[in-house]
Structure formats: structure tokens, C-alpha cells
Write an enzyme that holds these catalytic residues in place. Sequence first.
Site, PDB file in Angstrom:
ATOM      1  N   SER A 167      34.678   0.143   6.536  1.00  0.00           N
ATOM      2  CA  SER A 167      33.648   0.539   5.576  1.00  0.00           C
ATOM      3  C   SER A 167      32.653  -0.608   5.368  1.00  0.00           C
ATOM      4  O   SER A 167      31.943  -0.985   6.301  1.00  0.00           O
ATOM      5  CB  SER A 167      34.318   0.968   4.267  1.00  0.00           C
ATOM      6  OG  SER A 167      33.413   1.635   3.429  1.00  0.00           O
TER       7      SER A 167
ATOM      8  N   ASP B  62      33.932  12.029   8.094  1.00  0.00           N
ATOM      9  CA  ASP B  62      33.826  11.007   7.047  1.00  0.00           C
ATOM     10  C   ASP B  62      33.098  11.594   5.837  1.00  0.00           C
ATOM     11  O   ASP B  62      31.976  12.067   5.938  1.00  0.00           O
ATOM     12  CB  ASP B  62      33.062   9.799   7.586  1.00  0.00           C
ATOM     13  CG  ASP B  62      33.153   8.574   6.675  1.00  0.00           C
ATOM     14  OD1 ASP B  62      33.253   8.760   5.453  1.00  0.00           O
ATOM     15  OD2 ASP B  62      33.123   7.455   7.196  1.00  0.00           O
TER      16      ASP B  62
ATOM     17  N   HIS C  23      37.075   9.264   5.872  1.00  0.00           N
ATOM     18  CA  HIS C  23      36.739   7.839   5.779  1.00  0.00           C
ATOM     19  C   HIS C  23      37.972   6.972   6.022  1.00  0.00           C
ATOM     20  O   HIS C  23      37.898   5.930   6.667  1.00  0.00           O
ATOM     21  CB  HIS C  23      36.128   7.542   4.414  1.00  0.00           C
ATOM     22  CG  HIS C  23      35.511   6.191   4.306  1.00  0.00           C
ATOM     23  ND1 HIS C  23      34.473   5.786   5.104  1.00  0.00           N
ATOM     24  CD2 HIS C  23      35.791   5.135   3.502  1.00  0.00           C
ATOM     25  CE1 HIS C  23      34.128   4.547   4.793  1.00  0.00           C
ATOM     26  NE2 HIS C  23      34.916   4.130   3.829  1.00  0.00           N
TER      27      HIS C  23
END
Length: 804
Positions: A665, A738, A772
Site C-alpha cells: 500500500s 482492490d 487490498h
Amino acid sequence: MRKNLYLVLFLFSTALFAQDNLTYQRPPQEIAQLLEAPLTPLVTFSPDKQWMLLLDRSDYPTIEQLSRPELRIAGMRINPANFGPSRSSYLTGLTAKRIKDGQEVAIKNLPQNLLMSSASFSPDSKKLAFLQNNPDGIELWVVDMATLTASKVTDRKINATLGSTFSWLSDSQHLLFTAVPQNLKPLSEKKRVPTGPIIEENLGKRVPSRTYQDLMKNPDDEAAFDYYATTDLILKKLGGEEKTISASAIHYSFSPSPDGKLILTQTIQRPYSYLVTVFSFPKQVNVIDINGNLVVNVASIPLTDYIPTGFNATQREPRGHSWRSDKPATLYYVHAQDGGDPKVKADIRDKVFTWDFPFNTEPKELISLPLRYGRITWGNDQVALVYERWTSDRKERVYQVNPATGAKKIMFDRNYEDAYNDPGNVLTEPNAYGRYVLAVSKDNSVYLTGQGANPKGNLPFLDKMNISNGKKTRLWQCQAPYYEYFVNMLDSKKGTFVTSRESNTDNPNYYVRTIGSAKLTPLTSFPHPYPQIKDVKKEVLKYTRSDGVELTADLYLPQGYKKEDGPLPGLVWAYPREFKSADAAGQVKTSPYMFTRLSWGGPIYWVTRGYAVLDNASMPIIGEGDKEPNDTYIQQLVASAQAVVDHAASLGVLDPERVGVGGHSYGAFMTANLLAHSDIFKAGIARSGAYNRTLTPFGFQAEERTYWQAPEVYYQMSPFSYADKLKEPILFIHGEADNNSGTFPIQTERFYNAIKGHGGTARYVVLPYESHGYAAKESILHTLWEMDRWLETYVKNAQKQARK
């Protein structure tokens, strides 16, 4: 021959990386067996502290399970087969343990294939309710703790799409739950032929918003949302009557009053939005009685897509409606006095109000706050604690309020970044209604428990503080070489409490302690889940950045490694964080004695492959005073990265010519920037990141300015802008689905294409159905395989190949 061998290996690995359609791969066995190690059970305690529950956790789902139908609308992900959330993890085993004698007892008549979630004790601790998540429907079950027998409560299927599913009433005999409406007709199929275009229009209204995923797109999505989110609100007496008290509404939340006679409800209203999630949809806040009759309309909240940008921004309308925990039926709520806009100058930002049943008088102001309201912890008629915060200067205040008179005083006034001076959290205990309130003793004292951060590492504590004069007494504190923290107070009169204790080599286990005694009574004896790395060396490194900022990193060295063996290839894993002071950024916020925990996405696996792993390497981005941290993001990032590599190399354990960097991330964003703006690392691994900040123009991470207010910052911080400068190999991995705000897969796709177009070395791996964070075992194993091959090729063997 050696030259030829290296050439063959290099060509083989290059060819392998060039393949586009590999099947799922497994990493080397030393990595795979760590990922597949058995999970340690979770633990929870009954309110009366008589029972400890041991909860077995489910393993990673398969890719087949992850690929099952999923509805993505209004910012939610719904399992259409059972009217619940998709991608959930469950509890697969339940054992009860009596705390007084340590006896473990089995629960009878549990569902054969237990898929438990939302376990909740009744206020009197005599019952345990939970959800059984079957593939075709969710059921509500209850365990009778006297007979240790489970049974299904109702034949109605639970609707869990919005999260709120059931709640105990204070009598411990009634459950309130949301059910799928009976005689529900099948959802109409989507029309193949549209009746017209989809149009959105804005007539001069400011509607800034961050980038959200899984939003509604058309009227078919609106119909699907209505179908899956509509519920009946049911009141069930255990073993008796079941009645619908609110039918066919979209119950966003519901909460019975402490006395069990009223219910606070929030129901979602139209119009819906295609730009924001369900959280911002219009809502009607009402109080009804247990027969479903309307008592009072509390508030009508419109679509809150207008909320301005900024971390202290909020809605204009009253918010946070809830029940006072210490009163039979008193509401409280918060109302912004600055229109919810942090940019508006105001002496008072928020006011907190209370409103007593039967709600036929005006609400009373409890407190006015110069900062933004955070939360409130109720105690009794004489004391409650109200928290306020302000992000830009990291200010936090805690007020001690007398609810009866309105008198207040400041209990704590601090910088919440300053971990060394964190007083801890105030302990709570269940009251007669089963609601948690401040545990205030007869001498007007409360208990505080915290991490005890200090330059030597965290040493958690238990304090007692007299709230009349502020005097503190330290009752207990963790001692090295262990990391031990307070979990639960068993009996404040006897001074008994539960802790969790661990060390570098000891799995966390639970113990009973007594204040003033060194005696330690074990409650659990969980074994080491991965003994093969039990003797891995761990050390918390402390070092200094070129500008004087103090930094830390967790260093892991292979089992049996000695310095005379020579420096090792390394992997730096990090996640940048913003601070307003260098002092706070340099504080130690971990413990050198914590157990080595492995997560699916962490870097510690590579200590088994001969790497020096530098996990949680500090990458602070500091902006003191009026300065914005991100104005010097690149310079500070590179300086922090150089510092950790230089320090580890100075210890003789790291080969500075063979170091990789990685992150997930915002850590992936960091990785790309480090490769674009420095030559510190041989290669990088970037998972599920965002690389072009113009695609998140209304702010990102801790950046509150918009693209139009700080275009140069957005450009300079975007590694996409420097794709032509990125020459070191970079591995991209991204979940196809995601749903994190800002990290659309297109971020990686476009960045990869930009690097490829400039002749860089890159690999782009898309994981089907993954979000994610990755979930399926096949996806995670393949991710570890990709990472291992990348590190072996471009980090561990890179210098050897150059020397040959």
C-alpha cells in the site's frame, strides 16, 4: 564452469519471469511451512470473569471460495447467497475454560461445520450468542453456559449485509436482530437494454470526495442494494415469542436502551449516491419502543457528500447518536458548531448534548469543545470522560465532566504523537445494564493501562489514579526480558488481573497476576507455532538520520548466523508515517522482547533464506510548526532509507551492495519512490500501491491539501512522474479487486506500462479476485513465490553475478 552456471540460472529465471500465464506456484518449503503453521486460538472473557473462551480460527480460504459470486455496491461487498458480507474470516472451534479451576469443557451441539462470527455474551454472562455463517444463510445461535449446550434461536435467516446483526437486551432474555424479509421475491434480472444514459449533474455545489471503490453505477445497482440491505427488525424472547417491530426497512444500525424498553434506530433513505459509500447515504434517526411504536423522530440526516476535505471535517447535522451507558434511557449526540469545516475559525468546534426520555423537553448541553469531539466514556452521575482532538497540531484533551452539574476540568492535555507521555486508557467494567462504564472505586480512583513506551522499549503498566487530585500509583509494570501487557481485571477488590506474556522465543500466553505479588499463574500454554525459527536473532536497532532524527528498525538474523560468516543480503520493509515533531518521530514504540509473529504479508520469511531482514524500518516524514511534512517527502524518505542501510552495514551484518526494499500500500508507494530517487537498493517489491497522486486529487494518506492547492507536491511525490528514472528492477503485485480508497489496480497497470515504455525492468502480477489485502491461500503462496524469486535473482545473486 561457474560463469556458465550463473548464466544458465540467470537465463532460466529471466525466462520464468517472462511467462504471462503461470499457474499458482508455491514458495520454497521453508517459507510455505511457516505460512501454513497452525494458528493460535483467540481468547475472550465473559463479563463476570468466570469463563475464558478459546476460539479456533479458520485457515486461509481457497481461491475457489474467493471466486464465488460477490456483489460490489455502495462501498460494500456482499455475499448474495447468504445476505452477509463476503471475504469474511470465521471461528471454527469453541472451547470454554473455567477461570477458577482451569478446566476446559467442550460445548455440545455446535453446528457440525462451525463457521462462527460475532460471539457476544449476554449481560449476565449466562448465555453466549453467535452467528453461524452457512453458505446459503446465516443463523443465530445461543450457548447456555449452565449446560454448555448450543441451540439455534430462530428459523429466520439473519441479514448481515450492513454489519449490525444482533444485540442483547439488558434482561439477558431477549435478542434483537435483523432478518431477511419473509416471502422475498427473487431480484429481477438486470435489463440488458438500457432505457437511457446514466447522468450525474452538479449545480454549483461543492462536493469533494476521495476516490472510493465499489460504488453504485446505475438503477440496477440501486435495486440490488434495496434487495440485499432491506431487513426486518425482530425481537426474540429466548424460548418464547418472536415479533417484528420494524418491517422492511434498511436498518443501518439499532441499539436497545440500557433499560431494554426503547430502541434507537438509523434507517437509510433515498436518494442514494454514485459518488460516495453507504456511510454517507441519507439516514433517519428514530427512537421506537419494543412494540415498534414511534417514540420520537430524533434527526433526519441528508446525503453527506458535501463534507469538506480535511481530517477534522464532519457533517453539519447532529451526529453520533447513542445511549448513555449509565442511564436507563438517555440519548446523547454531538453537533458541530463550525459547520463541520475545520478551515472555519471557531472558538467552539463541537457541543455534546444529552436528551432524557420521554424526550418532551429540549436537549441539555453537556460540554462545549474547542477541538473536534473524539469520544465519551460514561461513569455515573458525577463523572464522565470526554475526549477531543485536532489533527494539525496532534492535540488531545480529556475532560473530566460532572454530568449532573456540567462542571468540568482538564484531566489530560497532551500531544497524541508523544508515546513516552501517554497516560494510558481508563479501564471500564459492566454495570447493571451490561453496559461498560468507568471503573470508579470508592476512593474516587480509576485504573489506567498503557504501553509504557520509553527509549528502552515498551514496558506496559497498570496504574491507579485518584481523579479528585490526579495522584497516580503504579500497581504493576512489565519487566524485561518479557513483553507483557494488561488484558482484563478479574477482581479489583482482590487485585487479580489477567496479562498476556511473551518473549522472543515464547508464544504469547495468558496469566493471572495479583497486585503486589510476583506470583504468575498460567491460564494457557499455547505452543510455539513455528519452532523452526525459534532461535532467529532479533534486535531493535537505534540509529540516527543525517538530519539528527532518531530512527529504529527490527533486525532479524538467520538462525546460527555469526558475524564472522560475513555480511548478508538484506530486505528492508517499511511504511512511512507523518509526524509534526522530530522528537515524536524518534520515539521507540515497540519492544525488543516481543514474540516474532508472522503475517501473510510480512518480510520475516526471508530470514530462513539467508537474508538480514529489517522490518518496521522508521520512515518518518516530519513537518514541524507550520511546515507540511510532504513538502520534503522525497528528501526525508531517501535519508531514512540510507540511514537504515548504513547502520546495518556498519554492524557487519548487511552487505550494502545487496539490499532490496519493499512495502504494501503506502509502503509500495515508498518503494517506487526510493527506486526512482536513489541508488540505495538493488530491487524493489511494491504490493497494492498508488503511484500517480493526480488520481487521488482530494488528498491521500495524511495529505489534506488538494491537487489544485499543492500541484507541485502531488507531482513530485508521484513515482509515475519519474518512470523514466526508475532503472532498478521492481516487482508489482496487485489484487484485481482492490477496494482500498485510492489504490485502484489501474495505478499499477499504468505505472508498469510507463516503466516498460522507458526500458525499465519490471514485472506486474495481478491476483484474481483479491482485494487490498490478499486472502486465498493460493494467492498468498504465489505472492511469496514471486517475492522470493525476485529477491534471489536481483538482490542475493546480483552482486555475485557482477563479480563473476
